[in-house]
Scaffold this active site. Structure first.
Site, PDB file in Angstrom:
ATOM      1  CG  HIS A  61      37.203 -48.623 -46.038  1.00 30.79           C
ATOM      2  ND1 HIS A  61      36.154 -48.854 -46.889  1.00 30.79           N
ATOM      3  CD2 HIS A  61      36.740 -47.751 -45.099  1.00 30.79           C
ATOM      4  CE1 HIS A  61      35.099 -48.149 -46.477  1.00 30.79           C
ATOM      5  NE2 HIS A  61      35.436 -47.473 -45.397  1.00 30.79           N
ATOM      6  CE1 TYR A  87      35.985 -41.752 -45.952  1.00 31.49           C
ATOM      7  CE2 TYR A  87      34.943 -43.903 -46.076  1.00 31.49           C
ATOM      8  CZ  TYR A  87      34.978 -42.615 -45.580  1.00 31.49           C
ATOM      9  OH  TYR A  87      33.995 -42.181 -44.722  1.00 31.49           O
ATOM     10  NE  ARG A 127      32.381 -53.314 -45.572  1.00 33.85           N
ATOM     11  CZ  ARG A 127      31.509 -52.662 -44.811  1.00 33.85           C
ATOM     12  NH1 ARG A 127      31.777 -51.451 -44.387  1.00 33.85           N
ATOM     13  NH2 ARG A 127      30.384 -53.217 -44.449  1.00 33.85           N
ATOM     14  NE  ARG A 176      19.600 -54.441 -47.660  1.00 30.81           N
ATOM     15  CZ  ARG A 176      19.859 -55.523 -48.375  1.00 30.81           C
ATOM     16  NH1 ARG A 176      19.495 -55.576 -49.643  1.00 30.81           N
ATOM     17  NH2 ARG A 176      20.481 -56.551 -47.837  1.00 30.81           N
ATOM     18  N   GLY A 207      21.950 -53.597 -43.917  1.00 31.56           N
ATOM     19  CA  GLY A 207      20.555 -53.714 -43.509  1.00 31.56           C
ATOM     20  C   GLY A 207      20.104 -55.137 -43.210  1.00 31.56           C
ATOM     21  NE  ARG A 242      22.355 -49.340 -40.022  1.00 34.09           N
ATOM     22  CZ  ARG A 242      21.413 -49.144 -40.931  1.00 34.09           C
ATOM     23  NH1 ARG A 242      20.725 -48.028 -40.930  1.00 34.09           N
ATOM     24  NH2 ARG A 242      21.148 -50.069 -41.841  1.00 34.09           N
TER      25      ARG A 242
HETATM   26  C1  LIG Z   1      28.768 -45.642 -36.872  1.00 32.72           C
HETATM   27  C2  LIG Z   1      29.159 -46.284 -38.162  1.00 32.72           C
HETATM   28  C3  LIG Z   1      30.486 -46.216 -38.564  1.00 32.72           C
HETATM   29  C4  LIG Z   1      30.897 -46.863 -39.735  1.00 32.72           C
HETATM   30  N1  LIG Z   1      32.234 -46.871 -40.051  1.00 32.72           N
HETATM   31  C5  LIG Z   1      32.658 -47.655 -41.082  1.00 32.72           C
HETATM   32  C6  LIG Z   1      34.050 -47.880 -41.284  1.00 32.72           C
HETATM   33  O1  LIG Z   1      34.925 -47.431 -40.525  1.00 32.72           O
HETATM   34  N2  LIG Z   1      34.410 -48.634 -42.351  1.00 32.72           N
HETATM   35  C7  LIG Z   1      33.493 -49.186 -43.207  1.00 32.72           C
HETATM   36  O2  LIG Z   1      33.858 -49.870 -44.161  1.00 32.72           O
HETATM   37  N3  LIG Z   1      32.160 -49.015 -43.004  1.00 32.72           N
HETATM   38  C8  LIG Z   1      31.729 -48.298 -41.954  1.00 32.72           C
HETATM   39  N4  LIG Z   1      30.389 -48.203 -41.684  1.00 32.72           N
HETATM   40  C9  LIG Z   1      29.438 -48.956 -42.520  1.00 32.72           C
HETATM   41  C10 LIG Z   1      29.101 -50.320 -41.891  1.00 32.72           C
HETATM   42  O3  LIG Z   1      30.236 -51.176 -41.881  1.00 32.72           O
HETATM   43  C11 LIG Z   1      27.956 -51.034 -42.655  1.00 32.72           C
HETATM   44  O4  LIG Z   1      28.335 -51.220 -44.004  1.00 32.72           O
HETATM   45  C12 LIG Z   1      26.652 -50.249 -42.605  1.00 32.72           C
HETATM   46  O5  LIG Z   1      26.371 -49.806 -41.302  1.00 32.72           O
HETATM   47  C13 LIG Z   1      25.494 -51.108 -43.102  1.00 32.72           C
HETATM   48  O6  LIG Z   1      25.334 -52.253 -42.296  1.00 32.72           O
HETATM   49  P1  LIG Z   1      24.121 -52.327 -41.212  1.00 32.72           P
HETATM   50  O7  LIG Z   1      22.850 -52.096 -41.998  1.00 32.72           O
HETATM   51  O8  LIG Z   1      24.195 -53.726 -40.646  1.00 32.72           O
HETATM   52  O9  LIG Z   1      24.350 -51.267 -40.214  1.00 32.72           O
HETATM   53  C14 LIG Z   1      29.956 -47.541 -40.541  1.00 32.72           C
HETATM   54  C15 LIG Z   1      28.617 -47.588 -40.125  1.00 32.72           C
HETATM   55  C16 LIG Z   1      28.222 -47.001 -38.933  1.00 32.72           C
HETATM   56  C17 LIG Z   1      26.785 -47.134 -38.491  1.00 32.72           C
END
Ligand SMILES: Cc1cc2nc3c(=O)[nH]c(=O)nc-3n(C[C@H](O)[C@H](O)[C@H](O)COP(=O)(O)O)c2cc1C
Length: 381
Positions: free
Chosen positions: A180, A185, A232, A272, A306, A328
Site C-alpha cells: 500500500h 500512508y 498500489r 477522481r 469510481g 464501494r
Molecule cells: C470502506 C473503505 C475502506 C477502504 N480501505 C482501503 C484500504 O484498506 N486500502 C486501500 O488501498 N484503499 C482503501 N480504500 C479505497 C478503495 O480501495 C478504492 O480505491 C476506493 O473506494 C475507490 O474505488 P470505488 O470508487 O470503486 O469505491 C477504502 C475504501 C472504502 C470505501
C-alpha cells in the site's frame, strides 16, 4: 452505426502468476472489524468467503506490517506470527470457492497516535512536521500525534518488517501481496515531497524519495518470487494531506523503476478519488492517471476509482488498464462480478456501515438470486 466492440471485462487474463477468469477485482477496503487483539475475526472470514468466486481476485483490506505502523484500531495486524492462523482461515475460505486473494500490507507512518504505538511513543515518519490527519483509537477518530523522523537504521528495520509480514501472508496461503503505497500512508509519505523533507539517501531527489518503496518491493519479491507482488499508488491523491510538487515526474519515474521488477501488477487509483469517496473539488495539481503512467509501465495495470460496468469496459478498451478494481459497490454486492456480467441492478452501498464492529452492513447483503426470491431487487437492502 455503433461499433461492435467485444467486451473485455469478462475475458480471462493472466495477471502475474495468476490466471483470472475476468477483470473484475475486489479493491482493498478496511472495515475495522478485526478482534480486539488485531487478529482476524470470524465475521471477516465470512465476509471474504461471501465475496469469493471462481477465478476472481480479492485484495484484502490493509493489514499492518509493523507494530509501529498501526493507524486505525480495528485494522488487522500482520506484524506478528500469531496473526498467521486468522489469515490462513481467510485464504482457505476464498480458495475453497475457487477464488484468489492478495493481502495488502501497510504502515500508517504519521497517520497514528501515541496510544496505538507499542511503547506509547511518537508515530514515525520520513520527517517530523505539521500533520492534522486522523488516526482511529479505542476512543474513535482523533487527530494524529506529532511524528518523529525515522533514522536510516529504523528505515531498514521497517523494510525488514514488511519482508516478514509478506512471509506471514505467504505462510498463511495468500496468493500474493499488494504494497500500500497510496493514500498518504508511510510508503506514500516517503514518495511525496509534501511529507518527505529528508536530505539523506531517502529524501530530496525523486530517485531518493522512491528508494524506500523500491526497497520494500524488492523485499516482498524476495519472499513471493515473480508475479505475486503488486504496488498500489495514488498519484493525484490528496487524502491525508498528501501532495507533490511534480507528481507526473515522480510517479512516472516510479512506474519506470517498478517496470523493472517482476510485479503482478501496478495498481493505480485514478485522480477522481479522495480516500474512500469521490473527489468533488477541482484541483490545481495536474492529474496523473493510468493513461499517463501507461507510457512508463509496460506490465499489467489495475485501476480503481469510481468505476462501473461501462466505464470499466471503456478503460479496458482504451488500453490504459488491464484489470479494474471495484471498492464501494463490492461492500453491498457480494456477487458483484456476476451482477456486472449479467448487467443486473446493483445494491447501493451504505457509508454508515463502512467501519463498524458488527456484521450489520457487512455480511448481511444478499446476492441477486436472494433479492429476487424476496421480491427486493429494487430495494437498497
Ligand atoms: C470502506 C473503505 C475502506 C477502504 N480501505 C482501503 C484500504 O484498506 N486500502 C486501500 O488501498 N484503499 C482503501 N480504500 C479505497 C478503495 O480501495 C478504492 O480505491 C476506493 O473506494 C475507490 O474505488 P470505488 O470508487 O470503486 O469505491 C477504502 C475504501 C472504502 C470505501
Amino acid at each position: 452505426m455503433p461499433v461492435d466492440v467485444t467486451s473485455k471485462l469478462f475475458t480471462p487474463v493472466k495477471v502475474g502468476a495468476l490466471n483470472l477468469a475476468h477483470r473484475v477485482v475486489m479493491a482493498p477496503m478496511s472495515r475495522m472489524r478485526s478482534n480486539e487483539d488485531d487478529s482476524v475475526s470470524d465475521m471477516m472470514v465470512d465476509h471474504y468467503a461471501q465475496r469469493a468466486s471462481k477465478g476472481a481476485l480479492i485484495i484484502m483490506e490493509g493489514s499492518v506490517a509493523a507494530a509501529n505502523g498501526r493507524a486505525y484500531k480495528g485494522a488487522p495486524g500482520l506484524y506478528d506470527d500469531r496473526f498467521i492462523p486468522g489469515f490462513s482461515r481467510i485464504a482457505h475460505a476464498v480458495h475453497t470457492k475457487g477464488g484468489l486473494i492478495f493481502a495488502q500490507l501497510y504502515h500508517g507512518g504519521r497517520v497514528s497516535h501515541t496510544s496505538l504505538q507499542p511503547d506509547g511513543g511518537s508515530p514515525v515518519a520520513p520527517s517530523a512536521g505539521p500533520f492534522f490527519g486522523h488516526a482511529a483509537t479505542e476512543e474513535g477518530e482523533v487527530v494524529a500525534s506529532p511524528a518523529r523522523e525515522l533514522t536510516i537504521e529504523e528505515i531498514r528495520a521497517v523494510i525488514e518488517e514488511f519482508r516478514k509480514a509478506a512471509l506471514r501472508a505467504k505462510v498463511a496461503g495468500f496468493d500474493g501481496v499488494e504494497l500500500h503505497s497510496a493514500n498518504g500512508y508511510l510508503l506514500d509519505q516517503f514518495l511525496e515531497d509534501s511529507s518527505n523533507k529528508r536530505n539523506d539517501i531517502y529524501g530530496g531527489s525523486i530517485e531518493n524519495r522512491a528508494r524506500f518503496v523500491l526497497e520494500v518491493t524488492n523485499a516482498a519479491i524476495s519472499v513471493f518470487g515473480p508475479g505475486r507482488v503488486a504496488v498500489r499508488i495514488s498519484p493525484s491523491g490528496e487524502f491525508n494531506e498528501m501532495g507533490d510538487s511534480n507528481p507526473e515526474a515522480l510517479f512516472g519515474y516510479l512506474a519506470q523503476q517498478l517496470d523493472k521488477f517482476p510485479l503482478a501488477f501496478l495498481h493505480i487509483i485514478e485522480p477522481r478519488i479522495y480516500g474512500n469517496d469521490d473527489k468533488v473539488t477541482a484541483t490545481a495539481i495536474p492529474p496523473v492517471a493510468a493513461a499517463i503512467l501507461r507510457k512508463h509501465y509496460k506490465g499489467t495495470i489495475m485501476v480503481a476509482g469510481g468505476f462501473l460496468r461501462d466505464s470499466a469496459e471503456a478503460i479496458l478498451q482504451s488500453g490504459d488498464a488491464d484489470v479494474v478494481a471495484f471498492g464501494r459497490y463490492y461492500t453491498s454486492n457480494p456477487d458483484l462480478p456476476e451482477r456486472l456480467r449479467r448487467n443486473l441492478p446493483l445494491t447501493k452501498y451504505q457509508r454508515q456501515y463502512f467501519y463498524g464492529k458488527t456484521p450489520l452492513g457487512y455480511n448481511d447483503y444478499s446476492v441477486h438470486e436472494e433479492l429476487v426470491s424476496a421480491g427486493e431487487t429494487n430495494k437498497t437492502r
